[in-house]
Design a protein around this motif. Structure first.
Motif, PDB file in Angstrom:
ATOM      1  N   PRO A 172      33.370  13.599-141.013  1.00  0.00           N
ATOM      2  CA  PRO A 172      33.709  12.702-139.903  1.00  0.00           C
ATOM      3  C   PRO A 172      35.185  12.792-139.561  1.00  0.00           C
ATOM      4  N   SER A 173      35.457  12.729-138.269  1.00  0.00           N
ATOM      5  CA  SER A 173      36.857  12.798-137.844  1.00  0.00           C
ATOM      6  C   SER A 173      37.415  11.386-137.744  1.00  0.00           C
ATOM      7  N   GLY A 174      38.697  11.302-137.667  1.00  0.00           N
ATOM      8  CA  GLY A 174      39.342  10.004-137.560  1.00  0.00           C
ATOM      9  C   GLY A 174      40.253   9.769-138.754  1.00  0.00           C
ATOM     10  N   PRO A 175      41.000   8.678-138.697  1.00  0.00           N
ATOM     11  CA  PRO A 175      41.924   8.394-139.809  1.00  0.00           C
ATOM     12  C   PRO A 175      41.152   8.049-141.075  1.00  0.00           C
ATOM     13  N   LYS A 176      41.698   8.511-142.172  1.00  0.00           N
ATOM     14  CA  LYS A 176      41.078   8.203-143.453  1.00  0.00           C
ATOM     15  C   LYS A 176      41.495   6.804-143.875  1.00  0.00           C
ATOM     16  N   LYS A 177      40.507   6.027-144.276  1.00  0.00           N
ATOM     17  CA  LYS A 177      40.792   4.668-144.735  1.00  0.00           C
ATOM     18  C   LYS A 177      40.731   4.664-146.246  1.00  0.00           C
ATOM     19  N   PRO A 178      41.781   4.179-146.904  1.00  0.00           N
ATOM     20  CA  PRO A 178      41.761   4.120-148.363  1.00  0.00           C
ATOM     21  C   PRO A 178      40.787   3.041-148.833  1.00  0.00           C
ATOM     22  N   PHE A 179      40.265   3.252-150.020  1.00  0.00           N
ATOM     23  CA  PHE A 179      39.410   2.246-150.593  1.00  0.00           C
ATOM     24  C   PHE A 179      40.233   1.001-150.905  1.00  0.00           C
TER      25      PHE A 179
END
Length: 93
Positions: A81-88
């Protein structure tokens, strides 16, 4: 000693078949499909699930692929998936 000679001949034949299948994956897949179709027809579909599983296993072991490249189930993973990576979230409180 004769058993070892026969076993060596079988292993040599199996390795030769494996090398040929890796060089000709489409033909190997076609032959496997024909053989499994014949067995499935002769057993009237009674063992269809087992035959299909065996077919996938043989294709994977001989050609290195579950299915032939270009088919809908060729094992190619969809793009990430594209887009900003969200941290856990850090739930340690």
């Amino acid at each position: 000693m004769a058993k070892f000679t026969k076993a060596a001949a079988m292993f040599t034949a199996a390795e030769t078949a494996r090398q040929w299948a890796r060089k000709n994956p489409q033909q190997a897949s076609d032959y496997i499909d024909k053989a499994t179709g014949f067995v499935d027809k002769r057993t009237h579909g009674k063992y269809h699930d087992r035959i299909a599983g065996l077919s996938r296993s043989v294709k994977k072991n001989l050609t290195g692929h579950d299915t032939v490249d270009g088919s809908p189930l060729s094992g190619q993973a969809p793009p990430p998936p594209s887009g900003p990576k969200k941290p856990f979230p850090d739930l340690r409180a």
